[in-house]
Design an enzyme around this catalytic site. Structure first.
Site, PDB file in Angstrom:
ATOM      1  N   GLY A 107      21.643   9.257  14.619  1.00 32.95           N
ATOM      2  CA  GLY A 107      21.225   8.036  15.303  1.00 32.95           C
ATOM      3  C   GLY A 107      19.832   8.189  15.899  1.00 32.95           C
ATOM      4  CG  ASP A 108      19.284  11.179  18.705  1.00 30.50           C
ATOM      5  OD1 ASP A 108      19.748  10.172  19.273  1.00 30.50           O
ATOM      6  OD2 ASP A 108      19.711  12.335  18.903  1.00 30.50           O
TER       7      ASP A 108
HETATM    8  N1  LIG Z   1      27.548  10.807   6.291  1.00 30.32           N
HETATM    9  C1  LIG Z   1      26.316  10.298   6.173  1.00 30.32           C
HETATM   10  N2  LIG Z   1      25.712  10.229   4.962  1.00 30.32           N
HETATM   11  C2  LIG Z   1      24.481   9.707   4.824  1.00 30.32           C
HETATM   12  N3  LIG Z   1      23.755   9.212   5.850  1.00 30.32           N
HETATM   13  C3  LIG Z   1      24.307   9.253   7.078  1.00 30.32           C
HETATM   14  C4  LIG Z   1      25.603   9.797   7.316  1.00 30.32           C
HETATM   15  N4  LIG Z   1      25.872   9.694   8.624  1.00 30.32           N
HETATM   16  C5  LIG Z   1      24.796   9.116   9.191  1.00 30.32           C
HETATM   17  N5  LIG Z   1      23.853   8.854   8.265  1.00 30.32           N
HETATM   18  C6  LIG Z   1      22.549   8.198   8.475  1.00 30.32           C
HETATM   19  O1  LIG Z   1      22.213   8.234   9.852  1.00 30.32           O
HETATM   20  C7  LIG Z   1      22.197   6.903  10.400  1.00 30.32           C
HETATM   21  C8  LIG Z   1      22.779   6.906  11.803  1.00 30.32           C
HETATM   22  O2  LIG Z   1      24.105   7.389  11.736  1.00 30.32           O
HETATM   23  P1  LIG Z   1      25.233   7.009  12.784  1.00 30.32           P
HETATM   24  O3  LIG Z   1      25.623   5.592  12.651  1.00 30.32           O
HETATM   25  O4  LIG Z   1      26.303   8.028  12.596  1.00 30.32           O
HETATM   26  O5  LIG Z   1      24.446   7.188  14.149  1.00 30.32           O
HETATM   27  P2  LIG Z   1      24.994   7.629  15.575  1.00 30.32           P
HETATM   28  O6  LIG Z   1      26.476   7.464  15.639  1.00 30.32           O
HETATM   29  O7  LIG Z   1      24.163   6.947  16.580  1.00 30.32           O
HETATM   30  O8  LIG Z   1      24.606   9.172  15.534  1.00 30.32           O
HETATM   31  P3  LIG Z   1      24.555  10.267  16.699  1.00 30.32           P
HETATM   32  O9  LIG Z   1      25.119   9.647  17.946  1.00 30.32           O
HETATM   33  O10 LIG Z   1      25.379  11.404  16.168  1.00 30.32           O
HETATM   34  O11 LIG Z   1      23.118  10.621  16.812  1.00 30.32           O
HETATM   35  C9  LIG Z   1      22.962   6.034   9.405  1.00 30.32           C
HETATM   36  O12 LIG Z   1      22.534   4.687   9.470  1.00 30.32           O
HETATM   37  C10 LIG Z   1      22.583   6.724   8.089  1.00 30.32           C
HETATM   38  O13 LIG Z   1      21.273   6.352   7.683  1.00 30.32           O
HETATM   39  O1  LIG Z   2      25.927  13.237  26.046  1.00 26.90           O
HETATM   40  P1  LIG Z   2      24.907  12.296  25.439  1.00 26.90           P
HETATM   41  O2  LIG Z   2      23.667  12.213  26.263  1.00 26.90           O
HETATM   42  O3  LIG Z   2      25.479  10.961  25.075  1.00 26.90           O
HETATM   43  O4  LIG Z   2      24.500  12.922  24.037  1.00 26.90           O
HETATM   44  C1  LIG Z   2      23.885  14.180  24.001  1.00 26.90           C
HETATM   45  C2  LIG Z   2      23.783  14.649  22.553  1.00 26.90           C
HETATM   46  O5  LIG Z   2      25.067  14.794  21.947  1.00 26.90           O
HETATM   47  O6  LIG Z   2      23.059  13.679  21.812  1.00 26.90           O
HETATM   48  C3  LIG Z   2      22.206  14.316  20.878  1.00 26.90           C
HETATM   49  C4  LIG Z   2      22.514  13.828  19.499  1.00 26.90           C
HETATM   50  O7  LIG Z   2      22.353  12.451  19.410  1.00 26.90           O
HETATM   51  C5  LIG Z   2      22.389  15.814  21.074  1.00 26.90           C
HETATM   52  O8  LIG Z   2      21.172  16.489  20.959  1.00 26.90           O
HETATM   53  C6  LIG Z   2      22.989  15.946  22.442  1.00 26.90           C
HETATM   54  O9  LIG Z   2      23.783  17.095  22.608  1.00 26.90           O
END
Ligand SMILES: Nc1ncnc2c1ncn2[C@@H]1O[C@H](COP(=O)(O)OP(=O)(O)OP(=O)(O)O)[C@@H](O)[C@H]1O
Ligand SMILES: O=P(O)(O)OC[C@@]1(O)O[C@H](CO)[C@@H](O)[C@@H]1O
Length: 307
Positions: A252-253
Site C-alpha cells: 500500500g505504501d
Molecule cells: N498478491 C499481490 N500480487 C500482485 N500485486 C499485489 C499483491 N498484493 C498487493 N499488490 C499490489 O499492491 C497494491 C496495494 O496492495 P494492498 O491493497 O494489499 O495494500 P495495503 O493493504 O494498503 O498494503 P499494506 O497495508 O500491507 O501496505 C495493490 O493495488 C497491487 O498493485
Molecule cells: O501499525 P501501523 O502504523 O498501522 O503499520 C506499521 C507497518 O506495518 O506499516 C508498514 C507497512 O505498510 C510497516 O513498515 C510497518 O511495520
C-alpha cells in the site's frame, strides 16, 4: 516536494518460517531488518522511483537511532524528532510454504502533545503551496484520535495537498478535514462502512460517495486484484500484474508513493495508475520492507490492465 509523516515508525523485523505453527517451536530460517513505518516507506519508494521526498518521524531510544542510521546509509532525508521511550519493532512472519504474511505490530512509545506540536510546526515551516504531505500509519499512544484531522487542516490551509493512508478512528476523523487523496484498502474502507466491499462495483460506489463528500481523489487498493480510482471526472478500475509474492508488507505504501510522485509531476491519469499498480506489484516481489528497483517497476508496467 513530497513530505511524509510517520508518527509511529518501526524497525520491521521480517522472519521467514516454513509451516508456521501455533503452540509449537518455530525455527527462523532467515531474517532481515528494515527501517519502516508507512510514511518512511513512502519516502523510500519515491526515492527509488527517481523522485524526491523527505520523511519526518518521531524516533526514540536505540531502535530510533538504528532507524536513523539505516536511513542515513540509504541517503534518505529524514527530519527526526526525539521522543522519550523506545521506537517499536514490528515482526513480520513470512511463511513461504503456507503463503502467509503475518504482521505483529507493537504499540510503540507514548508521545506528548508537545512532541506532536513541535513536529507539526517544523512541517508547516517546510511546506510550500502545492507540496504533497503524506500522513500515514497508526497514531502512537498519547496522540489524540483527531491528530490527522488537525494536521490536514493545518497543511491544507498552507496550500499543501494532503494524502491520508490510515485506518480506524484516526482515518475516520481525518476524513472530516477532507484530505486531497485517501488510499484505504478494501478491507479498511469496508470496516469503516460496515459492509464487505468485495466487488469492483461495491468499491466504486463507496469511493464515489466519498468523492461526493468532498475528497478529491479516492484510491481503494484491492491487493492482488489491483485498485479502483475515483475522482469527480473519472472512475478507473486498474488490475495489477500477477507476480510471485515474497512479502506484501508495504504494498500500500508503494502505491501511495507512486500516486504522490505522479501528482507531484502532473502525470496523466492512465500513466499514474500504471505506475501505481506496477510499483505495488514490484513491492510484493521484494522480501522485507525494501523498495523495488526502478527497472523491475518499469518491466511490470506493460502487464497493468484496465477493466
Ligand atoms: N498478491 C499481490 N500480487 C500482485 N500485486 C499485489 C499483491 N498484493 C498487493 N499488490 C499490489 O499492491 C497494491 C496495494 O496492495 P494492498 O491493497 O494489499 O495494500 P495495503 O493493504 O494498503 O498494503 P499494506 O497495508 O500491507 O501496505 C495493490 O493495488 C497491487 O498493485
Ligand atoms: O501499525 P501501523 O502504523 O498501522 O503499520 C506499521 C507497518 O506495518 O506499516 C508498514 C507497512 O505498510 C510497516 O513498515 C510497518 O511495520
Amino acid at each position: 516536494m513530497i513530505y511524509t509523516v510517520t508518527l509511529n515508525p518501526a524497525l520491521d523485523k521480517t522472519i521467514y518460517v516454513d509451516n508456521f505453527s501455533l503452540d509449537e517451536v518455530n525455527r527462523v530460517l532467515a531474517l532481515r531488518e528494515d527501517p519502516g513505518g508507512k510514511g518512511i516507506n513512502v519516502t523510500k519508494v519515491v526515492e527509488a522511483l527517481g523522485g524526491s521526498s523527505e520523511a519526518l518521524a518521531l524516533l526514540g531510544g536505540s531502535v530510533g537511532a538504528r532507524i536513523q542510521q539505516m536511513l542515513d546509509a540509504a541517503h534518505i532525508k529524514l527530519h527526526a524528532f526525539q521522543v522519550a521511550g523506545e521506537t517499536r519493532t514490528n515482526t513480520k512472519v513470512v511463511d513461504e510454504v503456507r503463503h502467509t504474511n503475518t504482521d505483529i505490530n507493537e504499540p510503540g512509545p507514548t508521545v506528548s502533545e508537545a512532541d506532536l506540536d513541535s513536529m507539526l510546526q517544523v512541517l508547516l515551516d517546510l511546506i510550500c503551496p502545492q507540496d504533497i504531505v503524506v500522513l500515514s500509519g497508526s497514531l502512537p499512544a498519547g496522540a489524540p484520535a483527531d491528530t490527522y484531522r488537525t494536521w490536514i487542516e493545518a497543511c491544507s490551509a498552507a496550500g499543501a495537498r494532503v494524502f491520508l493512508d490510515a485506518s480506524g478512528e484516526a482515518f475516520e476523523k481525518g476524513l472530516e478535514a477532507k484530505p486531497h487523496l485517501i488510499k484505504p484498502n478494501e478491507v479498511e474502507l469496508g470496516a469503516m462502512l460496515g459492509r464487505a466491499l468485495d466487488t469492483d462495483d461495491k468499491v466504486v460506489e463507496a469511493a464515489r460517495a466519498l468523492v461526493e463528500d468532498g475528497i478529491s481523489c479516492v484510491v481503494v487498493s484491492r491487493g492482488g486484484d489491483g485498485a479502483v480510482y475515483v475522482d469527480k471526472d473519472h472512475v478507473v478500475v486498474a488490475r495489477s500484474p500477477k507476480v510471485k509474492v515474497a512479502s506484501t508488507v508495504g504494498c500500500g505504501d508503494s502505491v501511495v508513493a507512486a500516486l504522490a510522485l505522479g501528482a507531484d509531476t502532473s502525470m496523466e491519469l492512465d500513466d499514474l495508475l500504471v505506475l501505481a499498480m506496477a510499483t505495488g506489484s514490484a513491492n510484493a516481489m521484494q522480501s522485507g520492507t525494501q523498495p523495488a528497483p526502478l527497472e523491475l517497476v518499469e518491466s511490470l508496467k506493460e502487464q497493468v490492465t484496465f477493466a
